[in-house]
Design a protein around this motif. Structure first.
Motif, PDB file in Angstrom:
ATOM      1  N   LYS A  39     -16.057 -13.005  -1.184  1.00 11.84           N
ATOM      2  CA  LYS A  39     -16.124 -11.948  -0.164  1.00 11.84           C
ATOM      3  C   LYS A  39     -14.942 -10.991  -0.297  1.00 11.84           C
ATOM      4  CE  LYS A  39     -18.431 -10.224   3.186  1.00 11.84           C
ATOM      5  NZ  LYS A  39     -19.640  -9.489   2.826  1.00 11.84           N
ATOM      6  N   ARG A  40     -13.750 -11.542  -0.566  1.00 15.49           N
ATOM      7  CA  ARG A  40     -12.564 -10.687  -0.757  1.00 15.49           C
ATOM      8  C   ARG A  40     -12.789  -9.733  -1.924  1.00 15.49           C
ATOM      9  NH1 ARG A  40      -8.072 -13.646  -2.642  1.00 15.49           N
ATOM     10  NH2 ARG A  40      -6.903 -11.716  -2.462  1.00 15.49           N
ATOM     11  N   LEU A  41     -13.299 -10.268  -3.030  1.00 15.05           N
ATOM     12  CA  LEU A  41     -13.532  -9.435  -4.210  1.00 15.05           C
ATOM     13  C   LEU A  41     -14.573  -8.367  -3.917  1.00 15.05           C
ATOM     14  CD1 LEU A  41     -12.996  -8.874  -7.219  1.00 15.05           C
ATOM     15  CD2 LEU A  41     -14.859 -10.486  -7.725  1.00 15.05           C
ATOM     16  N   GLU A  42     -15.672  -8.770  -3.294  1.00 14.23           N
ATOM     17  CA  GLU A  42     -16.720  -7.801  -2.971  1.00 14.23           C
ATOM     18  C   GLU A  42     -16.166  -6.675  -2.098  1.00 14.23           C
ATOM     19  OE1 GLU A  42     -21.303  -7.936  -1.572  1.00 14.23           O
ATOM     20  OE2 GLU A  42     -19.901  -9.064  -0.305  1.00 14.23           O
ATOM     21  N   ASN A  43     -15.377  -7.032  -1.093  1.00 19.05           N
ATOM     22  CA  ASN A  43     -14.796  -6.013  -0.211  1.00 19.05           C
ATOM     23  C   ASN A  43     -13.860  -5.076  -0.958  1.00 19.05           C
ATOM     24  OD1 ASN A  43     -16.209  -6.829   2.076  1.00 19.05           O
ATOM     25  ND2 ASN A  43     -14.600  -8.251   2.706  1.00 19.05           N
ATOM     26  N   LEU A  44     -13.196  -5.580  -1.974  1.00 21.76           N
ATOM     27  CA  LEU A  44     -12.276  -4.760  -2.758  1.00 21.76           C
ATOM     28  C   LEU A  44     -13.014  -3.751  -3.626  1.00 21.76           C
ATOM     29  CD1 LEU A  44      -9.276  -4.303  -3.627  1.00 21.76           C
ATOM     30  CD2 LEU A  44      -9.711  -5.984  -5.455  1.00 21.76           C
ATOM     31  N   VAL A  45     -14.125  -4.161  -4.240  1.00 18.23           N
ATOM     32  CA  VAL A  45     -14.749  -3.330  -5.283  1.00 18.23           C
ATOM     33  C   VAL A  45     -16.051  -2.637  -4.876  1.00 18.23           C
ATOM     34  CG1 VAL A  45     -13.694  -4.715  -7.119  1.00 18.23           C
ATOM     35  CG2 VAL A  45     -16.020  -5.269  -6.331  1.00 18.23           C
ATOM     36  N   LYS A  46     -16.595  -2.958  -3.722  1.00 18.00           N
ATOM     37  CA  LYS A  46     -17.955  -2.496  -3.412  1.00 18.00           C
ATOM     38  C   LYS A  46     -18.120  -0.986  -3.289  1.00 18.00           C
ATOM     39  CE  LYS A  46     -17.581  -3.371   1.574  1.00 18.00           C
ATOM     40  NZ  LYS A  46     -18.073  -4.227   2.642  1.00 18.00           N
ATOM     41  N   HIS A  47     -17.040  -0.260  -3.058  1.00 21.39           N
ATOM     42  CA  HIS A  47     -17.170   1.191  -2.891  1.00 21.39           C
ATOM     43  C   HIS A  47     -16.706   1.966  -4.126  1.00 21.39           C
ATOM     44  CE1 HIS A  47     -18.399   0.718   1.215  1.00 21.39           C
ATOM     45  NE2 HIS A  47     -17.317   0.016   1.496  1.00 21.39           N
ATOM     46  N   GLN A  52     -14.761   4.661 -11.752  1.00 22.16           N
ATOM     47  CA  GLN A  52     -13.673   3.758 -11.377  1.00 22.16           C
ATOM     48  C   GLN A  52     -13.895   2.360 -11.969  1.00 22.16           C
ATOM     49  OE1 GLN A  52     -14.158   4.539  -7.180  1.00 22.16           O
ATOM     50  NE2 GLN A  52     -12.157   5.575  -7.063  1.00 22.16           N
ATOM     51  N   LEU A  53     -15.128   1.863 -11.899  1.00 20.25           N
ATOM     52  CA  LEU A  53     -15.440   0.544 -12.453  1.00 20.25           C
ATOM     53  C   LEU A  53     -15.190   0.487 -13.956  1.00 20.25           C
ATOM     54  CD1 LEU A  53     -18.722  -0.294 -10.525  1.00 20.25           C
ATOM     55  CD2 LEU A  53     -16.503  -1.429 -10.255  1.00 20.25           C
ATOM     56  N   ASN A  54     -15.281   1.630 -14.622  1.00 14.42           N
ATOM     57  CA  ASN A  54     -15.096   1.673 -16.067  1.00 14.42           C
ATOM     58  C   ASN A  54     -13.656   2.008 -16.470  1.00 14.42           C
ATOM     59  OD1 ASN A  54     -17.760   0.959 -16.590  1.00 14.42           O
ATOM     60  ND2 ASN A  54     -18.442   3.073 -16.423  1.00 14.42           N
ATOM     61  N   THR A  55     -12.725   1.834 -15.542  1.00 15.34           N
ATOM     62  CA  THR A  55     -11.305   2.075 -15.783  1.00 15.34           C
ATOM     63  C   THR A  55     -10.617   0.765 -16.156  1.00 15.34           C
ATOM     64  OG1 THR A  55     -11.339   3.861 -14.136  1.00 15.34           O
ATOM     65  CG2 THR A  55      -9.175   2.979 -14.756  1.00 15.34           C
ATOM     66  N   GLU A  56      -9.834   0.789 -17.231  1.00 15.19           N
ATOM     67  CA  GLU A  56      -9.075  -0.387 -17.650  1.00 15.19           C
ATOM     68  C   GLU A  56      -7.931  -0.649 -16.676  1.00 15.19           C
ATOM     69  OE1 GLU A  56      -7.780   0.630 -21.607  1.00 15.19           O
ATOM     70  OE2 GLU A  56      -9.715   0.123 -22.482  1.00 15.19           O
ATOM     71  N   TYR A  57      -7.725  -1.920 -16.354  1.00 17.91           N
ATOM     72  CA  TYR A  57      -6.651  -2.257 -15.412  1.00 17.91           C
ATOM     73  C   TYR A  57      -5.276  -2.189 -16.074  1.00 17.91           C
ATOM     74  CZ  TYR A  57      -6.115  -6.985 -17.319  1.00 17.91           C
ATOM     75  OH  TYR A  57      -5.874  -8.049 -18.140  1.00 17.91           O
ATOM     76  N   ARG A  58      -5.247  -2.189 -17.403  1.00 13.84           N
ATOM     77  CA  ARG A  58      -4.010  -2.011 -18.175  1.00 13.84           C
ATOM     78  C   ARG A  58      -4.397  -1.429 -19.526  1.00 13.84           C
ATOM     79  NH1 ARG A  58      -3.678  -5.827 -22.206  1.00 13.84           N
ATOM     80  NH2 ARG A  58      -4.819  -7.754 -21.837  1.00 13.84           N
ATOM     81  N   HIS A 167      -7.017 -12.203 -11.236  1.00  7.00           N
ATOM     82  CA  HIS A 167      -7.873 -11.055 -11.539  1.00  7.00           C
ATOM     83  C   HIS A 167      -8.046 -10.129 -10.340  1.00  7.00           C
ATOM     84  CE1 HIS A 167      -8.686 -11.847 -15.677  1.00  7.00           C
ATOM     85  NE2 HIS A 167      -9.134 -13.072 -15.425  1.00  7.00           N
ATOM     86  N   TYR A 168      -8.010 -10.679  -9.146  1.00 12.87           N
ATOM     87  CA  TYR A 168      -8.023  -9.831  -7.950  1.00 12.87           C
ATOM     88  C   TYR A 168      -6.826  -8.879  -7.998  1.00 12.87           C
ATOM     89  CZ  TYR A 168      -8.336  -8.475  -3.023  1.00 12.87           C
ATOM     90  OH  TYR A 168      -8.461  -7.763  -1.858  1.00 12.87           O
ATOM     91  N   ALA A 169      -5.659  -9.425  -8.349  1.00  9.47           N
ATOM     92  CA  ALA A 169      -4.444  -8.605  -8.423  1.00  9.47           C
ATOM     93  C   ALA A 169      -4.552  -7.541  -9.507  1.00  9.47           C
ATOM     94  CB  ALA A 169      -3.222  -9.490  -8.646  1.00  9.47           C
ATOM     95  N   LEU A 174      -4.385  -1.883  -9.902  1.00  6.29           N
ATOM     96  CA  LEU A 174      -4.896  -0.649 -10.498  1.00  6.29           C
ATOM     97  C   LEU A 174      -5.318   0.326  -9.401  1.00  6.29           C
ATOM     98  CD1 LEU A 174      -5.951   1.186 -12.795  1.00  6.29           C
ATOM     99  CD2 LEU A 174      -8.105  -0.103 -12.651  1.00  6.29           C
ATOM    100  N   MET A 175      -6.027  -0.192  -8.413  1.00  4.92           N
ATOM    101  CA  MET A 175      -6.511   0.671  -7.329  1.00  4.92           C
ATOM    102  C   MET A 175      -5.339   1.280  -6.566  1.00  4.92           C
ATOM    103  SD  MET A 175      -9.779  -1.600  -6.070  1.00  4.92           S
ATOM    104  CE  MET A 175     -10.251  -0.475  -4.734  1.00  4.92           C
ATOM    105  N   LYS A 176      -4.277   0.536  -6.382  1.00  4.86           N
ATOM    106  CA  LYS A 176      -3.071   1.072  -5.723  1.00  4.86           C
ATOM    107  C   LYS A 176      -2.427   2.157  -6.593  1.00  4.86           C
ATOM    108  CE  LYS A 176      -1.885  -2.992  -2.974  1.00  4.86           C
ATOM    109  NZ  LYS A 176      -0.966  -4.165  -2.843  1.00  4.86           N
ATOM    110  N   ARG A 177      -2.296   1.875  -7.899  1.00  2.00           N
ATOM    111  CA  ARG A 177      -1.673   2.851  -8.799  1.00  2.00           C
ATOM    112  C   ARG A 177      -2.457   4.143  -8.844  1.00  2.00           C
ATOM    113  NH1 ARG A 177      -1.520  -1.610 -12.198  1.00  2.00           N
ATOM    114  NH2 ARG A 177      -2.964  -0.669 -13.700  1.00  2.00           N
ATOM    115  N   LYS A 178      -3.786   4.036  -8.753  1.00  2.77           N
ATOM    116  CA  LYS A 178      -4.646   5.216  -8.824  1.00  2.77           C
ATOM    117  C   LYS A 178      -4.847   5.900  -7.459  1.00  2.77           C
ATOM    118  CE  LYS A 178      -6.004   5.131 -13.203  1.00  2.77           C
ATOM    119  NZ  LYS A 178      -5.856   6.283 -14.108  1.00  2.77           N
ATOM    120  N   GLY A 179      -4.357   5.269  -6.390  1.00  4.14           N
ATOM    121  CA  GLY A 179      -4.546   5.823  -5.049  1.00  4.14           C
ATOM    122  C   GLY A 179      -5.943   5.633  -4.517  1.00  4.14           C
TER     123      GLY A 179
END
Length: 181
Positions: A39-47, A52-58, A167-169, A174-179
């Motif tokens: 549920k935590r993961l879904e809430n993080l990525v669902k929007h 954005q989904l195709n962005t590398e985290y590093r 992996h959540y982190a 990434l989402m924090k770095r990208k705003g």
């Protein structure tokens, strides 16, 4: 990017550090992480958008989409490993090439909802079993062929709680770095 910065991106919460003695309280904590994770993961990525989904985290890392699909694949393997260890005597498990799985078409382009739903189902089943394990069952193990070492179920609970947060982190940072948060 320095090697130190790259390591922080690879291991944002550090590597798994299992206590020498695993208490029942620790097991309960790890199980609660596993129970809440889908549920935590879904809430993080669902929007997130496809872009954005195709962005590398590093740099040279997986995309968010690949990470979500990897979590589903990896935790499915973990669930199976728990079942093998509970029903066989020190089974040698099958390892898999997670990097190659992440390059398959489903990991690179499929909607993440399929893996989010799969994670919910796998974690529901896994947590149900984990909450019932006796001390003897927690001390059962499987053999990992890459290291030829015994992996105790108590340890594996912690490893997958860490894996979830790890992996959540990746995604959250990434989402924090990208705003995006």
């Amino acid at each position: 990017m320095t090697e130190e910065e790259l390591q922080r991106l690879k291991y944002p919460i550090g590597q798994f550090n299992c206590p020498a003695t695993i208490s029942n309280k620790q097991i309960e904590h790890w199980i609660s992480i596993l129970e809440d994770f889908p549920k935590r993961l879904e809430n993080l990525v669902k929007h997130l958008s496809d872009q954005q989904l195709n962005t590398e985290y590093r740099p040279e890392g997986w995309t968010i989409r690949q990470v979500v699909h990897h979590l589903s694949d990896s935790h499915h393997h973990s669930y199976t490993r728990f079942k093998w260890a509970l029903t066989e005597d020190k089974p040698v498990i099958k390892a898999y090439f997670e990097d190659r799985w992440a390059e398959l078409i489903d990991s690179k382009s499929a909607p993440i909802n399929m893996s989010l739903q799969h994670l919910k189902a796998i974690h529901f089943k896994l947590v149900y079993i984990l909450k019932t394990l006796s001390e003897d069952e927690l001390n059962k193990c499987f053999i990992h062929p890459e290291t030829n070492s015994e992996v105790f179920l108590s340890y594996n609970i912690g490893m997958y709680a860490w894996h979830s947060n790890h992996h959540y982190a990746h995604i959250e940072n990434l989402m924090k770095r990208k705003g995006w948060l």
